[in-house]
Structure formats: structure tokens, C-alpha cells
Design a protein around this motif. Sequence first.
Motif, short mmCIF file in Angstrom:
data_model
loop_
_atom_site.label_atom_id
_atom_site.label_comp_id
_atom_site.label_asym_id
_atom_site.label_seq_id
_atom_site.Cartn_x
_atom_site.Cartn_y
_atom_site.Cartn_z
N HIS A 74 41.97 24.25 53.78
CA HIS A 74 41.99 25.70 53.93
C HIS A 74 40.58 26.28 53.90
O HIS A 74 40.32 27.28 54.57
CB HIS A 74 42.91 26.33 52.89
N ARG A 75 39.68 25.67 53.18
CA ARG A 75 38.28 26.13 53.18
C ARG A 75 37.67 25.95 54.56
O ARG A 75 36.96 26.82 55.07
CB ARG A 75 37.47 25.37 52.12
N ARG A 130 39.18 40.79 54.22
CA ARG A 130 40.34 40.39 55.02
C ARG A 130 40.84 39.01 54.59
O ARG A 130 42.03 38.81 54.38
CB ARG A 130 39.96 40.37 56.50
N VAL A 131 39.93 38.06 54.46
CA VAL A 131 40.32 36.71 54.08
C VAL A 131 40.95 36.72 52.69
O VAL A 131 41.99 36.09 52.47
CB VAL A 131 39.10 35.76 54.15
N ALA A 132 40.35 37.43 51.75
CA ALA A 132 40.90 37.47 50.39
C ALA A 132 42.29 38.10 50.37
O ALA A 132 43.21 37.57 49.74
CB ALA A 132 39.95 38.24 49.46
N HIS A 144 42.78 31.69 41.42
CA HIS A 144 41.82 30.62 41.15
C HIS A 144 41.68 29.67 42.35
O HIS A 144 40.61 29.15 42.60
CB HIS A 144 42.20 29.85 39.88
N GLU A 145 42.75 29.46 43.11
CA GLU A 145 42.65 28.61 44.29
C GLU A 145 41.89 29.31 45.41
O GLU A 145 41.11 28.68 46.13
CB GLU A 145 44.03 28.19 44.78
N VAL A 146 42.10 30.61 45.56
CA VAL A 146 41.36 31.37 46.56
C VAL A 146 39.87 31.36 46.22
O VAL A 146 39.03 31.18 47.10
CB VAL A 146 41.91 32.81 46.70
N ALA A 147 39.57 31.52 44.95
CA ALA A 147 38.17 31.47 44.51
C ALA A 147 37.55 30.12 44.85
O ALA A 147 36.40 30.04 45.31
CB ALA A 147 38.08 31.74 43.01
N GLU A 148 38.32 29.07 44.67
CA GLU A 148 37.83 27.72 44.98
C GLU A 148 37.61 27.57 46.49
O GLU A 148 36.59 27.04 46.92
CB GLU A 148 38.86 26.70 44.50
N ILE A 149 38.55 28.06 47.29
CA ILE A 149 38.43 27.97 48.75
C ILE A 149 37.21 28.75 49.23
O ILE A 149 36.44 28.27 50.06
CB ILE A 149 39.70 28.51 49.44
N GLU A 151 34.69 29.65 47.46
CA GLU A 151 33.50 29.27 46.69
C GLU A 151 32.82 30.48 46.06
O GLU A 151 31.61 30.65 46.15
CB GLU A 151 32.53 28.46 47.57
N VAL A 152 33.64 31.33 45.43
CA VAL A 152 33.15 32.50 44.71
C VAL A 152 33.91 32.58 43.38
O VAL A 152 34.96 31.96 43.23
CB VAL A 152 33.38 33.80 45.53
N PRO A 153 33.41 33.37 42.43
CA PRO A 153 34.13 33.53 41.17
C PRO A 153 35.47 34.27 41.38
O PRO A 153 35.62 35.03 42.35
CB PRO A 153 33.18 34.39 40.31
N VAL A 154 36.39 34.07 40.46
CA VAL A 154 37.70 34.73 40.53
C VAL A 154 37.52 36.24 40.55
O VAL A 154 38.22 36.95 41.28
CB VAL A 154 38.60 34.29 39.34
N GLY A 155 36.57 36.76 39.79
CA GLY A 155 36.32 38.20 39.77
C GLY A 155 35.94 38.75 41.14
O GLY A 155 36.30 39.87 41.49
N THR A 156 35.22 37.96 41.90
CA THR A 156 34.84 38.38 43.25
C THR A 156 36.07 38.47 44.15
O THR A 156 36.21 39.40 44.93
CB THR A 156 33.81 37.40 43.85
N VAL A 157 36.97 37.50 44.01
CA VAL A 157 38.22 37.54 44.79
C VAL A 157 39.01 38.79 44.42
O VAL A 157 39.51 39.51 45.29
CB VAL A 157 39.07 36.27 44.57
N LYS A 158 39.10 39.07 43.12
CA LYS A 158 39.84 40.25 42.66
C LYS A 158 39.23 41.53 43.24
O LYS A 158 39.95 42.41 43.71
CB LYS A 158 39.82 40.33 41.13
N SER A 159 37.90 41.63 43.20
CA SER A 159 37.27 42.86 43.71
C SER A 159 37.42 42.98 45.21
O SER A 159 37.64 44.08 45.73
CB SER A 159 35.80 42.94 43.28
N ARG A 160 37.33 41.86 45.94
CA ARG A 160 37.52 41.91 47.39
C ARG A 160 38.95 42.35 47.72
O ARG A 160 39.16 43.15 48.64
CB ARG A 160 37.24 40.55 48.02
N CYS A 161 39.90 41.83 46.98
CA CYS A 161 41.30 42.23 47.20
C CYS A 161 41.49 43.71 46.88
O CYS A 161 42.13 44.44 47.64
CB CYS A 161 42.25 41.38 46.35
N ALA A 162 40.93 44.14 45.77
CA ALA A 162 41.09 45.54 45.37
C ALA A 162 40.49 46.48 46.41
O ALA A 162 41.11 47.46 46.82
CB ALA A 162 40.45 45.77 44.00
N ARG A 163 39.28 46.16 46.86
CA ARG A 163 38.63 47.00 47.88
C ARG A 163 39.41 46.96 49.19
O ARG A 163 39.58 47.98 49.85
CB ARG A 163 37.19 46.54 48.12
N GLY A 164 39.89 45.79 49.55
CA GLY A 164 40.68 45.66 50.77
C GLY A 164 41.98 46.44 50.69
O GLY A 164 42.38 47.11 51.66
#
Length: 180
Positions: A74-75, A130-132, A144-149, A151-164
Amino acid sequence: MGPTDADLLAAHRAGDEHAFGELVSRYRAKMWGIAARTLQHPEDAADAVQEALVSAYRSAGSFRGDASVRTWLHRILVNACIDRIRQERRRGTVPVAEVEPRHQRGDVGAEVVTRLSVERALAALPAPQRVAVVLVDVQGWPLHEVAEILEVPVGTVKSRCARGRVRLAVLLGHLREEER
């Protein structure tokens, strides 16, 4: 119970002609779903999935096992999608004309309009958001899997999702008003 993903990848690396095909059959539909929702056109999605699978096939020997095979595949796909988004921005695109149905054709017509609106709204998000959003909210992947895919911290995934999500709410606000 059949072989694990790691077993199949190891078999592919050892020369088993059918092992990679089994991996593809396990993940092709999910990969298509991610690509189709991340990219605007089905042809681009199909190309991204194909590019990702060819890349995975060729680079299987360099798989280190730091992540699961699923995450690794998936990465590669997410990278292919992001590359296509960047290419599209460089080429420039012609905006899709607004689709306004002349008359409501029942549930099917409303569903099509909603689907087109959502696709356009997703396409308007910056690629990282969009990807998040696609991985977390549409595909249901754990953070945590999205963060791994990605390659960013979980907090970054959360903020990208929130902004999106905030941006999607603005872009899709008209759908709520139509329900009233």
C-alpha cells in the motif's frame, strides 16, 4: 489456512512463479479502491495500481520486513498515486463542469450527484490530506497503519484527516442543505 503474505513474498523471491499472483489477488481490490478514491479518473487509478504492482514485483528482493507486506504494497501504491497527482498539477487540468440534474430522478439520480460531488471534493483536497482521508475514513485503516504507510507520525495522520474533513464539510455543505 494458507501461506502468510510474508511466506508468499519469500516464495516469490525464491522463484515461485505463482506466489506474487496470490499476493496480487489478495490485495488488488483494496488497492483499486484506494487508487480510485485518491485519483480522479479510473484510468489513472488502474495505471497507478499497475505501476505499484510492477514496482513491488521488481523490488521484492529489497523488502526488508520492517513493515507487513500489506503495508509495503500500500505504501508503494500511495507513492504511485501521489506521483500521478503531482503530474496532473504540472500538466494542468480543465475543471469538470458542474453537474446539475434537470430533475430529480429518484434515489439513483441523487446518488450519482452525491458520488460526483464527493469525488470532486476529494480531488480538491491537497494530496496528503486526500490520501489520509481515503485510507482512514473511506477504507477504514487504523491510524497507526496509515502512519506506517505514509511514514509520518500518527499525530500527522490525525491532523491531515481533521483538516481534510473540515475542507470536505465546506465543499459538501450543499448536500446537507439539499436534504432539508
